[in-house]
Write an enzyme that holds these catalytic residues in place. Structure first.
Site, short mmCIF file in Angstrom:
data_model
loop_
_atom_site.label_atom_id
_atom_site.label_comp_id
_atom_site.label_asym_id
_atom_site.label_seq_id
_atom_site.Cartn_x
_atom_site.Cartn_y
_atom_site.Cartn_z
CD1 TRP A 289 -6.58 -41.21 14.62
CD2 TRP A 289 -5.27 -40.83 16.40
NE1 TRP A 289 -6.54 -39.84 14.83
CE2 TRP A 289 -5.74 -39.59 15.91
CE3 TRP A 289 -4.44 -40.83 17.52
CZ2 TRP A 289 -5.40 -38.36 16.50
CZ3 TRP A 289 -4.11 -39.61 18.10
CH2 TRP A 289 -4.58 -38.40 17.60
CB THR B 276 -3.76 -36.88 7.76
OG1 THR B 276 -3.09 -35.80 7.10
CG2 THR B 276 -5.19 -36.48 8.09
CD GLU B 277 -7.62 -37.51 12.08
OE1 GLU B 277 -7.70 -38.22 13.11
OE2 GLU B 277 -7.89 -36.29 12.07
CG LEU B 278 -1.92 -41.42 14.76
CD1 LEU B 278 -1.86 -42.33 15.99
CD2 LEU B 278 -0.63 -40.62 14.67
CG HIS C 226 -5.62 -32.86 9.41
ND1 HIS C 226 -4.72 -33.15 10.38
CD2 HIS C 226 -6.70 -33.64 9.67
CE1 HIS C 226 -5.23 -34.05 11.21
NE2 HIS C 226 -6.42 -34.37 10.79
#
Length: 399
Positions: free
Chosen positions: A300, A146-148, A109
């Protein structure tokens, strides 16, 4: 085709224990085992187990008409194996239905896509292998960074790896007048389809659901169905992307979040012309309307939908640069403990805790951080990194 695509991010970091300057060179175990296990078990009871049971019930109740997708970070998968095998079994049952799609991502991640193309490919391959091991050979076809986090260049790297599609944020400053409710393509390699989060409808569930000061509180299935029915008929795909921990952890059971999800499929299927699809089904059935241009990375996170949740201030940038300065040494090293710690130290949460946006989304950052301040997070991380560097140099020099 009018469809709703549910995607859930499932992630828990390996949190660092308090690590003092005087521990450097003496203590090589960095992880807060008690905290990691207790948090995993707590979230398992509040979210993972009850929500997985509910989704399984809904998939069977609607004979496969209800579908969802997940991306589970490698560090989450490791913690499931170590602390919550019952949760792993419940996810395996969901995937076995054939109505749940698993997405690939970076194993740790991490933010590695911003730093090293080669390391990015390696960590993605590691994640694919882990998914195959735990889910009976399942091989993901769609990627979620990871995290868009996404840009044209990152999309091109994803396309090189052979994925059909990727997900990202439907950020206002990227879309302009365009709608997120269509499928787009990467601007460099049009073979890669891009699905954009409808942040308004997603965040109504993920962030505003239990907020009694929200003008539209309470959010009911009737109200939500009315909103999606108002979406222009030519707009084909509503992508509802959110943290899986929304259910039961961020929005407690007492808010009615589980009841909302229990009744939503029936309301959608019986009263609208929408159905439910996985990302791969969207790619197979929807037509891309054009390229989406994202020259500067988006995510995001926070109001800005950029990288400032993890990078941008002096603390974050120094920690990030010092970490990846060790990449070549790690590559030479064959020590399994070093390799494991390298993956876990890359996890984006460590940099998130160093964020100093006190007035912009500061409360959200504080909620997730185990530290009293971003400076404490930085000092703790840099102490650990100093010891990690010493170990690494010792091992590589001894060769």
């Amino acid at each position: 085709m009018r469809t709703i695509c549910f995607y859930f991010q499932v992630h828990q970091p390996f949190r660092l224990k308090p690590y003092r300057f005087f521990d450097i060179g003496d203590d090589h175990h960095y992880w807060d085992d008690f905290s990691n296990k207790s948090i995993m078990r707590k979230v398992a009871q509040k979210c993972y187990l009850p929500m997985n049971a509910l989704l399984l019930e809904l998939i069977h109740k609607y004979n496969g008409a209800f579908k969802v997708s997940f991306s589970m970070s490698g560090v989450f998968l490791d913690q499931m194996q170590a602390y919550a095998p019952d949760v792993l079994e419940s996810f395996q049952k969901l995937v076995a239905t054939g109505n749940v799609e698993l997405l690939d991502e970076t194993y740790g991640h991490s933010l590695v896509a911003l730093k090293s193309k080669e390391a990015f490919k390696e960590t993605v391959a590691k994640h694919t292998k882990k998914i195959q091991e735990l889910f009976n050979g399942y091989t993901p076809k769609v990627f979620r960074n990871t995290e868009l986090i996404y840009s044209d260049e990152i999309g091109a790297m994803i396309a090189e790896l052979g994925y059909d599609a990727t997900l990202t944020e439907g950020a206002k400053h990227i879309l302009g007048w365009k709608s997120p409710n269509y499928m787009y393509t990467n601007s460099i390699d049009p073979n890669l389809k891009v699905l954009l989060k409808n942040f308004q409808l997603s965040d109504d569930i993920a962030f505003r659901f239990g907020n009694k000061t929200w003008a539209d509180y309470p959010l009911t299935t009737d109200k939500f169905v009315k909103w999606i029915s108002a979406v222009p008929q030519e707009e084909e795909v509503i992508n509802l992307f959110m943290d899986y921990e929304t259910f039961g952890e961020h929005q407690w059971a007492e808010t009615g979040i589980f009841d909302f999800m229990r009744h939503l499929p029936d309301a959608v299927l019986s009263r609208t012309n929408f159905r439910f699809s996985t990302p791969s089904e969207v790619v197979a059935n929807a037509k891309a309307v054009g390229k989406i241009h994202v020259p500067i990375p988006i995510s995001w996170a926070d109001e800005e939908r950029d990288l400032t949740a993890w990078l941008g201030n002096d603390l974050q940038d120094e920690a990030f640069d010092k970490l990846y300065a060790l990449e070549s040494l790690v590559k030479e090293c064959k020590d399994s403990d070093i390799k494991r710690d390298w993956v876990y130290l890359q996890t984006s949460d460590h940099f998130y805790y160093m964020c100093t946006k006190f007035f912009s989304d500061g409360d959200i950052h504080s909620y997730f951080s185990p530290y009293d301040s971003p400076y404490d997070a930085f000092i703790n991380y840099m102490n650990v990194l100093s010891d990690f560097k010493l170990r690494l140099k010792e091992i590589t020099t001894a060769k």
